[in-house]
Motif scaffolding. Structure first.
Motif, PDB file in Angstrom:
ATOM      1  N   HIS A  46       0.804  -1.326   0.168  1.00  0.00           N
ATOM      2  CA  HIS A  46      -0.090   0.058  -0.026  1.00  0.00           C
ATOM      3  C   HIS A  46       0.814   1.311  -0.059  1.00  0.00           C
ATOM      4  CE1 HIS A  46      -3.701  -2.482   0.482  1.00  0.00           C
ATOM      5  NE2 HIS A  46      -2.866  -2.944   1.522  1.00  0.00           N
ATOM      6  N   CYS A  47       2.348   1.038  -0.393  1.00  0.00           N
ATOM      7  CA  CYS A  47       2.885   2.222  -0.543  1.00  0.00           C
ATOM      8  C   CYS A  47       2.785   3.010  -1.661  1.00  0.00           C
ATOM      9  CB  CYS A  47       4.522   1.992  -0.200  1.00  0.00           C
ATOM     10  SG  CYS A  47       4.860   1.388   1.499  1.00  0.00           S
ATOM     11  N   VAL A  48       2.901   4.065  -1.920  1.00  0.00           N
ATOM     12  CA  VAL A  48       2.765   4.501  -3.448  1.00  0.00           C
ATOM     13  C   VAL A  48       3.856   4.135  -4.159  1.00  0.00           C
ATOM     14  CG1 VAL A  48       2.523   6.714  -4.734  1.00  0.00           C
ATOM     15  CG2 VAL A  48       1.671   6.684  -2.401  1.00  0.00           C
ATOM     16  N   ARG A  49       5.081   4.024  -3.727  1.00  0.00           N
ATOM     17  CA  ARG A  49       6.346   3.461  -4.447  1.00  0.00           C
ATOM     18  C   ARG A  49       6.787   2.597  -3.412  1.00  0.00           C
ATOM     19  NH1 ARG A  49       6.497   8.971  -5.165  1.00  0.00           N
ATOM     20  NH2 ARG A  49       7.780   8.923  -3.161  1.00  0.00           N
ATOM     21  N   PRO A  50       6.324   0.864  -3.618  1.00  0.00           N
ATOM     22  CA  PRO A  50       6.920   0.008  -2.548  1.00  0.00           C
ATOM     23  C   PRO A  50       8.358  -0.095  -2.497  1.00  0.00           C
ATOM     24  CG  PRO A  50       5.103  -0.684  -3.996  1.00  0.00           C
ATOM     25  CD  PRO A  50       5.589   0.661  -4.601  1.00  0.00           C
ATOM     26  N   TYR A  51       9.143   0.101  -3.334  1.00  0.00           N
ATOM     27  CA  TYR A  51      10.635   0.032  -3.205  1.00  0.00           C
ATOM     28  C   TYR A  51      11.240   0.928  -2.790  1.00  0.00           C
ATOM     29  CZ  TYR A  51      10.059   2.985  -7.418  1.00  0.00           C
ATOM     30  OH  TYR A  51       9.766   3.969  -8.263  1.00  0.00           O
ATOM     31  N   ASP A  52      10.443   2.080  -2.120  1.00  0.00           N
ATOM     32  CA  ASP A  52      11.017   3.163  -1.262  1.00  0.00           C
ATOM     33  C   ASP A  52      11.701   2.573   0.086  1.00  0.00           C
ATOM     34  OD1 ASP A  52      10.805   4.981  -3.393  1.00  0.00           O
ATOM     35  OD2 ASP A  52       9.113   5.979  -2.215  1.00  0.00           O
ATOM     36  N   THR A  53      12.549   3.318   0.358  1.00  0.00           N
ATOM     37  CA  THR A  53      13.154   2.855   1.966  1.00  0.00           C
ATOM     38  C   THR A  53      11.946   3.352   2.915  1.00  0.00           C
ATOM     39  OG1 THR A  53      15.365   3.230   1.239  1.00  0.00           O
ATOM     40  CG2 THR A  53      15.109   3.216   3.455  1.00  0.00           C
ATOM     41  N   PRO A  54      11.522   2.392   3.892  1.00  0.00           N
ATOM     42  CA  PRO A  54      10.681   2.851   4.872  1.00  0.00           C
ATOM     43  C   PRO A  54      11.101   3.958   5.681  1.00  0.00           C
ATOM     44  CG  PRO A  54      11.285   0.511   5.014  1.00  0.00           C
ATOM     45  CD  PRO A  54      12.085   1.115   4.356  1.00  0.00           C
ATOM     46  N   PRO A  55      10.005   4.957   6.008  1.00  0.00           N
ATOM     47  CA  PRO A  55       8.689   4.623   5.787  1.00  0.00           C
ATOM     48  C   PRO A  55       8.218   5.339   4.517  1.00  0.00           C
ATOM     49  CG  PRO A  55       8.962   6.716   7.270  1.00  0.00           C
ATOM     50  CD  PRO A  55      10.417   5.883   7.208  1.00  0.00           C
ATOM     51  N   CYS A  56       7.273   4.434   3.807  1.00  0.00           N
ATOM     52  CA  CYS A  56       6.990   5.160   2.524  1.00  0.00           C
ATOM     53  C   CYS A  56       5.745   5.960   2.617  1.00  0.00           C
ATOM     54  CB  CYS A  56       7.018   3.930   1.827  1.00  0.00           C
ATOM     55  SG  CYS A  56       5.450   2.964   1.910  1.00  0.00           S
ATOM     56  N   ASP A  57       5.486   6.461   1.396  1.00  0.00           N
ATOM     57  CA  ASP A  57       4.437   7.394   1.330  1.00  0.00           C
ATOM     58  C   ASP A  57       3.115   6.315   1.146  1.00  0.00           C
ATOM     59  OD1 ASP A  57       2.377   9.515   1.104  1.00  0.00           O
ATOM     60  OD2 ASP A  57       3.112   9.846  -0.986  1.00  0.00           O
ATOM     61  N   CYS A  58       2.163   6.389   2.066  1.00  0.00           N
ATOM     62  CA  CYS A  58       1.015   5.384   1.824  1.00  0.00           C
ATOM     63  C   CYS A  58      -0.046   5.998   0.952  1.00  0.00           C
ATOM     64  CB  CYS A  58       0.491   5.187   3.352  1.00  0.00           C
ATOM     65  SG  CYS A  58       1.452   4.607   4.515  1.00  0.00           S
ATOM     66  N   LYS A  59      -0.817   5.167   0.419  1.00  0.00           N
ATOM     67  CA  LYS A  59      -2.066   5.239  -0.222  1.00  0.00           C
ATOM     68  C   LYS A  59      -3.238   5.688   0.634  1.00  0.00           C
ATOM     69  CE  LYS A  59      -1.130   1.851  -3.822  1.00  0.00           C
ATOM     70  NZ  LYS A  59      -1.445   0.618  -4.425  1.00  0.00           N
ATOM     71  N   VAL A  60      -4.047   6.385   0.125  1.00  0.00           N
ATOM     72  CA  VAL A  60      -5.180   6.843   1.157  1.00  0.00           C
ATOM     73  C   VAL A  60      -5.970   5.594   1.623  1.00  0.00           C
ATOM     74  CG1 VAL A  60      -7.523   7.889   0.895  1.00  0.00           C
ATOM     75  CG2 VAL A  60      -5.708   9.074  -0.559  1.00  0.00           C
ATOM     76  N   GLY A  61      -6.215   5.799   2.832  1.00  0.00           N
ATOM     77  CA  GLY A  61      -6.754   4.773   3.584  1.00  0.00           C
ATOM     78  C   GLY A  61      -5.980   3.868   4.478  1.00  0.00           C
ATOM     79  N   TRP A  62      -4.487   4.187   4.287  1.00  0.00           N
ATOM     80  CA  TRP A  62      -3.745   3.309   4.859  1.00  0.00           C
ATOM     81  C   TRP A  62      -2.599   4.168   5.678  1.00  0.00           C
ATOM     82  CZ3 TRP A  62      -4.135  -2.009   4.895  1.00  0.00           C
ATOM     83  CH2 TRP A  62      -4.994  -2.460   4.085  1.00  0.00           C
ATOM     84  N   CYS A  75     -13.819   7.349   8.836  1.00  0.00           N
ATOM     85  CA  CYS A  75     -13.112   8.550   8.098  1.00  0.00           C
ATOM     86  C   CYS A  75     -13.720   9.109   7.024  1.00  0.00           C
ATOM     87  CB  CYS A  75     -11.477   8.338   8.044  1.00  0.00           C
ATOM     88  SG  CYS A  75     -10.543   8.115   9.516  1.00  0.00           S
ATOM     89  N   SER A  76     -13.426  10.158   6.780  1.00  0.00           N
ATOM     90  CA  SER A  76     -14.206  10.793   5.427  1.00  0.00           C
ATOM     91  C   SER A  76     -13.573  10.235   4.392  1.00  0.00           C
ATOM     92  CB  SER A  76     -14.090  12.346   5.177  1.00  0.00           C
ATOM     93  OG  SER A  76     -14.881  12.644   6.354  1.00  0.00           O
ATOM     94  N   SER A  77     -14.134   9.437   3.347  1.00  0.00           N
ATOM     95  CA  SER A  77     -13.471   8.947   2.105  1.00  0.00           C
ATOM     96  C   SER A  77     -12.908   9.973   1.382  1.00  0.00           C
ATOM     97  CB  SER A  77     -14.569   8.158   1.480  1.00  0.00           C
ATOM     98  OG  SER A  77     -15.786   8.928   1.052  1.00  0.00           O
ATOM     99  N   GLY A  78     -11.853   9.744   0.678  1.00  0.00           N
ATOM    100  CA  GLY A  78     -11.013  10.830   0.160  1.00  0.00           C
ATOM    101  C   GLY A  78     -10.068  11.474   0.938  1.00  0.00           C
ATOM    102  N   TYR A  79     -10.006  11.548   2.042  1.00  0.00           N
ATOM    103  CA  TYR A  79      -9.028  12.168   2.910  1.00  0.00           C
ATOM    104  C   TYR A  79      -8.306  11.197   3.860  1.00  0.00           C
ATOM    105  CZ  TYR A  79     -11.985  16.394   2.046  1.00  0.00           C
ATOM    106  OH  TYR A  79     -12.451  17.473   1.275  1.00  0.00           O
ATOM    107  N   GLY A  80      -8.863  10.180   4.276  1.00  0.00           N
ATOM    108  CA  GLY A  80      -8.160   9.194   4.932  1.00  0.00           C
ATOM    109  C   GLY A  80      -7.860   9.682   6.130  1.00  0.00           C
ATOM    110  N   CYS A  81      -6.517   9.422   6.801  1.00  0.00           N
ATOM    111  CA  CYS A  81      -6.108   9.689   8.050  1.00  0.00           C
ATOM    112  C   CYS A  81      -4.622   9.913   7.903  1.00  0.00           C
ATOM    113  CB  CYS A  81      -6.097   8.143   9.010  1.00  0.00           C
ATOM    114  SG  CYS A  81      -5.311   6.789   8.447  1.00  0.00           S
ATOM    115  N   ASN A  82      -4.203  10.334   9.017  1.00  0.00           N
ATOM    116  CA  ASN A  82      -2.631  10.700   9.368  1.00  0.00           C
ATOM    117  C   ASN A  82      -1.943   9.366   8.861  1.00  0.00           C
ATOM    118  OD1 ASN A  82      -0.160  11.066  11.248  1.00  0.00           O
ATOM    119  ND2 ASN A  82      -0.911  13.122  10.724  1.00  0.00           N
ATOM    120  N   LYS A  83      -0.778   9.722   8.151  1.00  0.00           N
ATOM    121  CA  LYS A  83      -0.017   8.664   7.788  1.00  0.00           C
ATOM    122  C   LYS A  83       0.920   8.027   8.822  1.00  0.00           C
ATOM    123  CE  LYS A  83      -1.318   9.231   3.763  1.00  0.00           C
ATOM    124  NZ  LYS A  83      -2.527   8.457   3.238  1.00  0.00           N
ATOM    125  N   THR A  84       1.011   8.704   9.945  1.00  0.00           N
ATOM    126  CA  THR A  84       1.864   8.292  11.296  1.00  0.00           C
ATOM    127  C   THR A  84       0.858   7.695  12.265  1.00  0.00           C
ATOM    128  OG1 THR A  84       3.520   9.697  10.481  1.00  0.00           O
ATOM    129  CG2 THR A  84       3.737   8.977  12.712  1.00  0.00           C
TER     130      THR A  84
END
Length: 352
Positions: A46-62, A75-84
């Protein structure tokens, strides 16, 4: 072997060794594939770029270092939650709290069939159902508010029920306002007064001799008929007087010879209402009496005149010095005079 320990193979140009070049190419492909597989296992899918070194940029909803944690479903759809932290950016309608798991207060206003809306952090309603007020819509509007509706912030009634007045409709309109209708701010009657009263607040009574009038129109007593019911104007002047009275407030007696008279000047026979026929009969009888008296006076004058003429004629044959009449005694003259006078009076008697 960690992905960081995979040796980086550099392709070298060696035109003299075709076999060496092919071997190098195959080894490079194998190394790249191993690195991709290794990074996917580390970061998740669910990373936007799975091969990035952690932590990676998550997709909406994760959220999470490896984007393996799912945001709350409210949570409002389309906004998701804080990535951390996983805190919802905003909540779906009807929910509040850190991760939007708590429902909004039940009396928060819901529009177009949607769940009630409230602030995500405080749970304060953005508006209330019509009959509730307060930050969380837990207070009931006063029953004296029209239809039970009030301001959702301070609870003040927008309008009052009939017969109520004051800032919060907690006071009563004056009792003699027509149909208990009055102004909310100053209690002045807005629909006029009940019969027999006048003034801005209908606290003054019309004169006791103001005539009572019909208080219905087509059998009803609705607001449109209030002018038909009023006994006096807003300044206390009677619309009409009871029999025998006249004046602006009907405080003056009609002349003795009539029971009805004009309200403005007291003239007999010009009043309104019943009793006019008896007044006319009384006036007619009075005039007949005056005529009879005049006829009697004329008759008496005629009798006196005849008597005087008679005396003048009789005395012409009498001796004024001796007091005697020719060929007659004085007693005979007097007797004849009395007879003639009595006869004259009987002949001229008029029956009245």
């Amino acid at each position: 072997m960690k992905n960081t320990d995979v040796p980086i193979l550099r392709c070298r140009s060696n035109p003299g060794s075709t076999t060496s070049w092919i071997v190098t190419l195959v080894l490079g492909l194998l190394v790249c594939s191993a690195r991709f597989i290794s990074s996917t296992e580390v970061n998740g899918t669910h990373c936007v770029r799975p091969y990035d070194t952690p932590p990676c940029d998550c997709k909406v909803g994760w959220y999470g270092d490896k984007c393996t944690e799912n945001c709350s479903s409210t949570c409002s759809s389309g906004y998701g939650c804080n990535k951390t932290t996983g805190k919802c950016v905003s909540c779906k309608a009807g929910y509040h709290s850190f991760n939007c798991t708590l429902k909004c207060p039940p009396n928060c206003l819901n529009e177009s069939g949607q769940p009630a809306a409230c602030d995500k952090d405080t749970a304060h309603c953005t508006n209330c159902q019509p009959t509730w007020w307060g930050s969380k819509c837990t207070n009931k509007c006063d029953s004296n508010c029209k239809n039970g509706v009030c301001d959702f912030v301070n609870g003040h009634c927008h309008e009052c029920e009939v017969g109520r007045t004051g800032e919060n409709c907690s006071e009563e309109c004056p009792s003699d306002c027509w149909r208990r209708l009055c102004h909310r701010d100053n209690k002045t009657c807005t629909g006029g007064c009940t019969p027999g009263y006048f003034g801005e607040t209908c606290d003054k009574k019309c004169g006791g001799n103001c005539k009572e009038v019909e208080c219905t129109v087509n059998g009803t007593t609705d607001a449109s008929s209030k002018s038909m019911c009023a006994r006096c104007t807003g300044t206390g002047q009677c619309h009409s007087c009871k029999s025998g009275y006249w004046g602006d407030i009907c405080d003056k007696l009609c002349p003795e010879q009539c029971t009805e008279c004009a309200q403005n000047n007291g003239t007999c026979g010009s009043g309104s209402g019943g009793g006019s026929s008896s007044s006319s009969d009384r006036i007619t009888g009075h005039r007949e009496g005056e005529i009879a008296g005049s006829v009697t006076a004329v008759i008496l004058l005629v009798v006196v005149a005849a008597f005087v003429i008679y005396l003048v004629k009789r005395t012409r044959g009498c001796n004024s010095l001796l007091g005697r009449c020719r060929g007659r005694r004085q007693s005979e003259v007097d007797e004849n005079v009395m007879k003639n006078l009595a006869q004259s009076s009987g002949d001229n008697t008029v029956e009245v």
